[in-house]
Write a protein that holds these residues in place. Structure first.
Motif, PDB file in Angstrom:
ATOM      1  N   LEU A 223       0.827  -1.205   0.000  1.00  0.00           N
ATOM      2  CA  LEU A 223       0.000   0.000   0.000  1.00  0.00           C
ATOM      3  C   LEU A 223       0.867   1.262   0.000  1.00  0.00           C
ATOM      4  N   TYR A 224       1.903   1.278   0.842  1.00  0.00           N
ATOM      5  CA  TYR A 224       2.816   2.429   0.875  1.00  0.00           C
ATOM      6  C   TYR A 224       3.522   2.618  -0.473  1.00  0.00           C
ATOM      7  N   ILE A 225       3.932   1.524  -1.089  1.00  0.00           N
ATOM      8  CA  ILE A 225       4.629   1.616  -2.380  1.00  0.00           C
ATOM      9  C   ILE A 225       3.694   2.168  -3.462  1.00  0.00           C
ATOM     10  N   ILE A 226       2.473   1.676  -3.504  1.00  0.00           N
ATOM     11  CA  ILE A 226       1.509   2.153  -4.513  1.00  0.00           C
ATOM     12  C   ILE A 226       1.213   3.634  -4.289  1.00  0.00           C
ATOM     13  N   LEU A 227       0.932   3.991  -3.046  1.00  0.00           N
ATOM     14  CA  LEU A 227       0.652   5.387  -2.716  1.00  0.00           C
ATOM     15  C   LEU A 227       1.856   6.282  -3.022  1.00  0.00           C
ATOM     16  N   GLY A 228       3.036   5.823  -2.620  1.00  0.00           N
ATOM     17  CA  GLY A 228       4.249   6.597  -2.895  1.00  0.00           C
ATOM     18  C   GLY A 228       4.543   6.714  -4.374  1.00  0.00           C
ATOM     19  N   GLY A 229       4.307   5.632  -5.112  1.00  0.00           N
ATOM     20  CA  GLY A 229       4.538   5.663  -6.556  1.00  0.00           C
ATOM     21  C   GLY A 229       3.621   6.644  -7.266  1.00  0.00           C
TER      22      GLY A 229
ATOM     23  N   LEU B 111       6.039  14.844  -5.822  1.00  0.00           N
ATOM     24  CA  LEU B 111       7.230  14.926  -4.970  1.00  0.00           C
ATOM     25  C   LEU B 111       7.039  14.337  -3.577  1.00  0.00           C
ATOM     26  N   ILE B 112       5.872  14.450  -2.983  1.00  0.00           N
ATOM     27  CA  ILE B 112       5.677  13.904  -1.634  1.00  0.00           C
ATOM     28  C   ILE B 112       5.790  12.380  -1.628  1.00  0.00           C
ATOM     29  N   GLY B 113       5.540  11.755  -2.761  1.00  0.00           N
ATOM     30  CA  GLY B 113       5.636  10.302  -2.864  1.00  0.00           C
ATOM     31  C   GLY B 113       7.021   9.776  -2.552  1.00  0.00           C
ATOM     32  N   TRP B 114       8.046  10.559  -2.871  1.00  0.00           N
ATOM     33  CA  TRP B 114       9.422  10.139  -2.567  1.00  0.00           C
ATOM     34  C   TRP B 114       9.628  10.038  -1.060  1.00  0.00           C
ATOM     35  N   PHE B 115       8.992  10.910  -0.307  1.00  0.00           N
ATOM     36  CA  PHE B 115       9.081  10.839   1.152  1.00  0.00           C
ATOM     37  C   PHE B 115       8.327   9.621   1.684  1.00  0.00           C
ATOM     38  N   ILE B 116       7.230   9.303   1.053  1.00  0.00           N
ATOM     39  CA  ILE B 116       6.472   8.105   1.445  1.00  0.00           C
ATOM     40  C   ILE B 116       7.297   6.855   1.158  1.00  0.00           C
ATOM     41  N   LEU B 117       7.972   6.821   0.015  1.00  0.00           N
ATOM     42  CA  LEU B 117       8.815   5.675  -0.317  1.00  0.00           C
ATOM     43  C   LEU B 117      10.010   5.568   0.625  1.00  0.00           C
ATOM     44  N   LEU B 118      10.574   6.700   1.023  1.00  0.00           N
ATOM     45  CA  LEU B 118      11.661   6.689   2.005  1.00  0.00           C
ATOM     46  C   LEU B 118      11.154   6.178   3.351  1.00  0.00           C
ATOM     47  N   PHE B 119       9.967   6.645   3.760  1.00  0.00           N
ATOM     48  CA  PHE B 119       9.359   6.160   4.997  1.00  0.00           C
ATOM     49  C   PHE B 119       9.148   4.656   4.924  1.00  0.00           C
ATOM     50  N   TRP B 120       8.650   4.166   3.778  1.00  0.00           N
ATOM     51  CA  TRP B 120       8.419   2.735   3.610  1.00  0.00           C
ATOM     52  C   TRP B 120       9.713   1.943   3.814  1.00  0.00           C
ATOM     53  N   ALA B 121      10.804   2.399   3.213  1.00  0.00           N
ATOM     54  CA  ALA B 121      12.081   1.681   3.334  1.00  0.00           C
ATOM     55  C   ALA B 121      12.530   1.617   4.800  1.00  0.00           C
ATOM     56  N   ILE B 122      12.452   2.741   5.494  1.00  0.00           N
ATOM     57  CA  ILE B 122      12.852   2.771   6.907  1.00  0.00           C
ATOM     58  C   ILE B 122      11.906   1.900   7.730  1.00  0.00           C
TER      59      ILE B 122
END
Length: 116
Positions: A66-72, A78-89
């Motif tokens: 869900l985080y990856i889809i939302l971030g993608g 641009l905010i999606g990159w922060f969501i993807l970074l959050f997902w990785a952490i």
């Protein structure tokens, strides 16, 4: 008695493998898919304390998806990159905490949680 201990070690090894595959999945996404399949296959036959790990791992996969889809989708704004970074952490922290509990032979305290 040795057979029971050996079986328990194998079961713990399968759960640990799932956590490792999730971490490898940060670089090679297919590893995460393999990990969730292993979790689904082993969940029903595991002892109750280990089932909490498999439940936690399955939720980690689907919430992460869900985080990856939302971030993608939001990466275009641009905010999606922060969501993807959050997902990785988030994935790293959940996997490490899960492995620590597994090594101690402890169940996951809150396998249905969304965070850490």
């Amino acid at each position: 008695m040795n057979e029971i201990v050996r079986e328990n070690t194998t079961e713990k090894g399968n759960a640990k493998l799932v956590y490792i595959l999730y971490l490898v999945g940060l670089l090679f996404g297919i590893a995460g898919i393999v990990g969730v399949v292993i979790a689904y296959v082993n969940k029903s036959d595991a002892p109750a304390w280990l089932q909490t790990h498999y439940h936690f791992q399955i939720r980690t996969f689907w919430i992460g998806a869900l985080y990856i889809i939302l971030g993608g989708i939001l990466a275009l704004v641009l905010i999606g990159w922060f969501i993807l970074l959050f997902w990785a952490i988030w994935l790293i922290v959940r996997s490490v905490k899960g492995m620590q509990a597994l090594d101690k032979g402890l169940p996951i305290a809150e396998p249905k949680s969304w965070f850490f």
